[in-house]
Enzyme design. Sequence first.
Site, PDB file in Angstrom:
ATOM      1  N   LYS A  52       0.840  -1.198   0.000  1.00 39.63           N
ATOM      2  CA  LYS A  52       0.000   0.000   0.000  1.00 39.63           C
ATOM      3  C   LYS A  52       0.879   1.254   0.000  1.00 39.63           C
ATOM      4  CE  LYS A  52      -3.912  -2.396   1.982  1.00 39.63           C
ATOM      5  NZ  LYS A  52      -4.774  -2.753   3.106  1.00 39.63           N
ATOM      6  N   GLN A  96      -4.875  -1.493   9.279  1.00 40.67           N
ATOM      7  CA  GLN A  96      -4.789  -2.823   8.686  1.00 40.67           C
ATOM      8  C   GLN A  96      -5.406  -3.852   9.622  1.00 40.67           C
ATOM      9  OE1 GLN A  96      -3.777  -3.351   5.563  1.00 40.67           O
ATOM     10  NE2 GLN A  96      -4.069  -5.551   5.700  1.00 40.67           N
ATOM     11  N   ASP A 119     -11.065   2.707   3.489  1.00 41.83           N
ATOM     12  CA  ASP A 119     -11.404   1.291   3.330  1.00 41.83           C
ATOM     13  C   ASP A 119     -12.901   1.102   3.073  1.00 41.83           C
ATOM     14  OD1 ASP A 119      -9.387  -0.668   3.396  1.00 41.83           O
ATOM     15  OD2 ASP A 119      -9.008  -0.289   5.532  1.00 41.83           O
TER      16      ASP A 119
HETATM   17  N1  GUN Z   1      -7.010  -6.895   5.826  1.00 39.00           N
HETATM   18  C1  GUN Z   1      -7.281  -7.662   4.744  1.00 39.00           C
HETATM   19  N2  GUN Z   1      -7.825  -6.920   3.756  1.00 39.00           N
HETATM   20  C2  GUN Z   1      -7.887  -5.648   4.222  1.00 39.00           C
HETATM   21  C3  GUN Z   1      -8.334  -4.426   3.662  1.00 39.00           C
HETATM   22  O1  GUN Z   1      -8.809  -4.342   2.521  1.00 39.00           O
HETATM   23  N3  GUN Z   1      -8.221  -3.334   4.462  1.00 39.00           N
HETATM   24  C4  GUN Z   1      -7.727  -3.398   5.726  1.00 39.00           C
HETATM   25  N4  GUN Z   1      -7.679  -2.284   6.441  1.00 39.00           N
HETATM   26  N5  GUN Z   1      -7.312  -4.524   6.275  1.00 39.00           N
HETATM   27  C5  GUN Z   1      -7.387  -5.645   5.528  1.00 39.00           C
END
Ligand code: GUN
Length: 293
Positions: A52, A96, A119
């Site tokens: 990311k 996350q 998100d």
């Molecule tokens: N953990 C697995 N997929 C995601 C996601 O798309 N966003 C976040 N914040 N955590 C995750």
Amino acid sequence: MAYIIDGKKISLEIKNEVKNEVLKLAEKGVKPCLAVILVGENPASQVYVRNKKKACEYVGIKSLSYELPSDISENKLLELIDDLNKNSECNGILVQLPLPKHIDEEKVLLAIDPKKDVDGFHPYNVGLLSVGKAFLKACTPAGCIELIKRSGVDISGKNCVVVGRSNIVGKPAAMLLTAENGTVTVCHSKTKNIDEEIRRGDIVIAAVGKPNFIKGDMISDGAVVIDVGINRLENGKLCGDVDFYECEKKASFITPVPGGVGPMTIAMLMKNCLLACEIQLGFELGKNRAKDI
Ligand code: GUN
């Protein structure tokens, strides 16, 4: 034989579109900024977070990185989110998941300012999605819709079957397909005659988390098959929820694993960061973009 949808290529197109918009913002003296919060040392989460941050660098979005110890208190994490909510230089906040067991995930997601919820997990944004007015949409299901549309498939009027009902993928995917005028069925572990239900799908989105769950005889001829699953097999290889070898022979379009939906999640995250920034600044551009949902 199906056309194999190239998620890497489409995600790069989207990141380049975002990059161009970020350049335009730079002319106005604005640089979007995303705060990425990682708690603990989950290896998969570390990889996701690294990717990311790399994507932010590629598109020109500033990233603020917070790597917190796994025993950090819930209150300390909530304080950080509160600071970032108030920080006008920070446009997006991503925590996350999963979080360590002593931290209440729901409380943390609720604490994020919905305008910075890149998100799309905050109940406010989920609510907007359910009434067809979303602006920050959950990245993985939004990525699935982009893959379908950019492959030239019209969703309107199609029978769409979503396999899986998670809050992160299945449910928002069903709402997004409905917003595109699809006729949507959601299947899950309690669905009767699941094979029959899936076979009715012109479009099938698989998000069950079970390796090779969807077999060739479970899809109709010419179905569009989108595989959200990322399962690690004993031999270390990745595989999806769809038996690619069998379904490729019957589908019209299919996504591979890896290289299908996976790269789209991060591309859509970049798009959400841009949108969040534009909306916070009250730019017309952002408002117009929000309308095209
Ligand atoms: N953990 C697995 N997929 C995601 C996601 O798309 N966003 C976040 N914040 N955590 C995750």
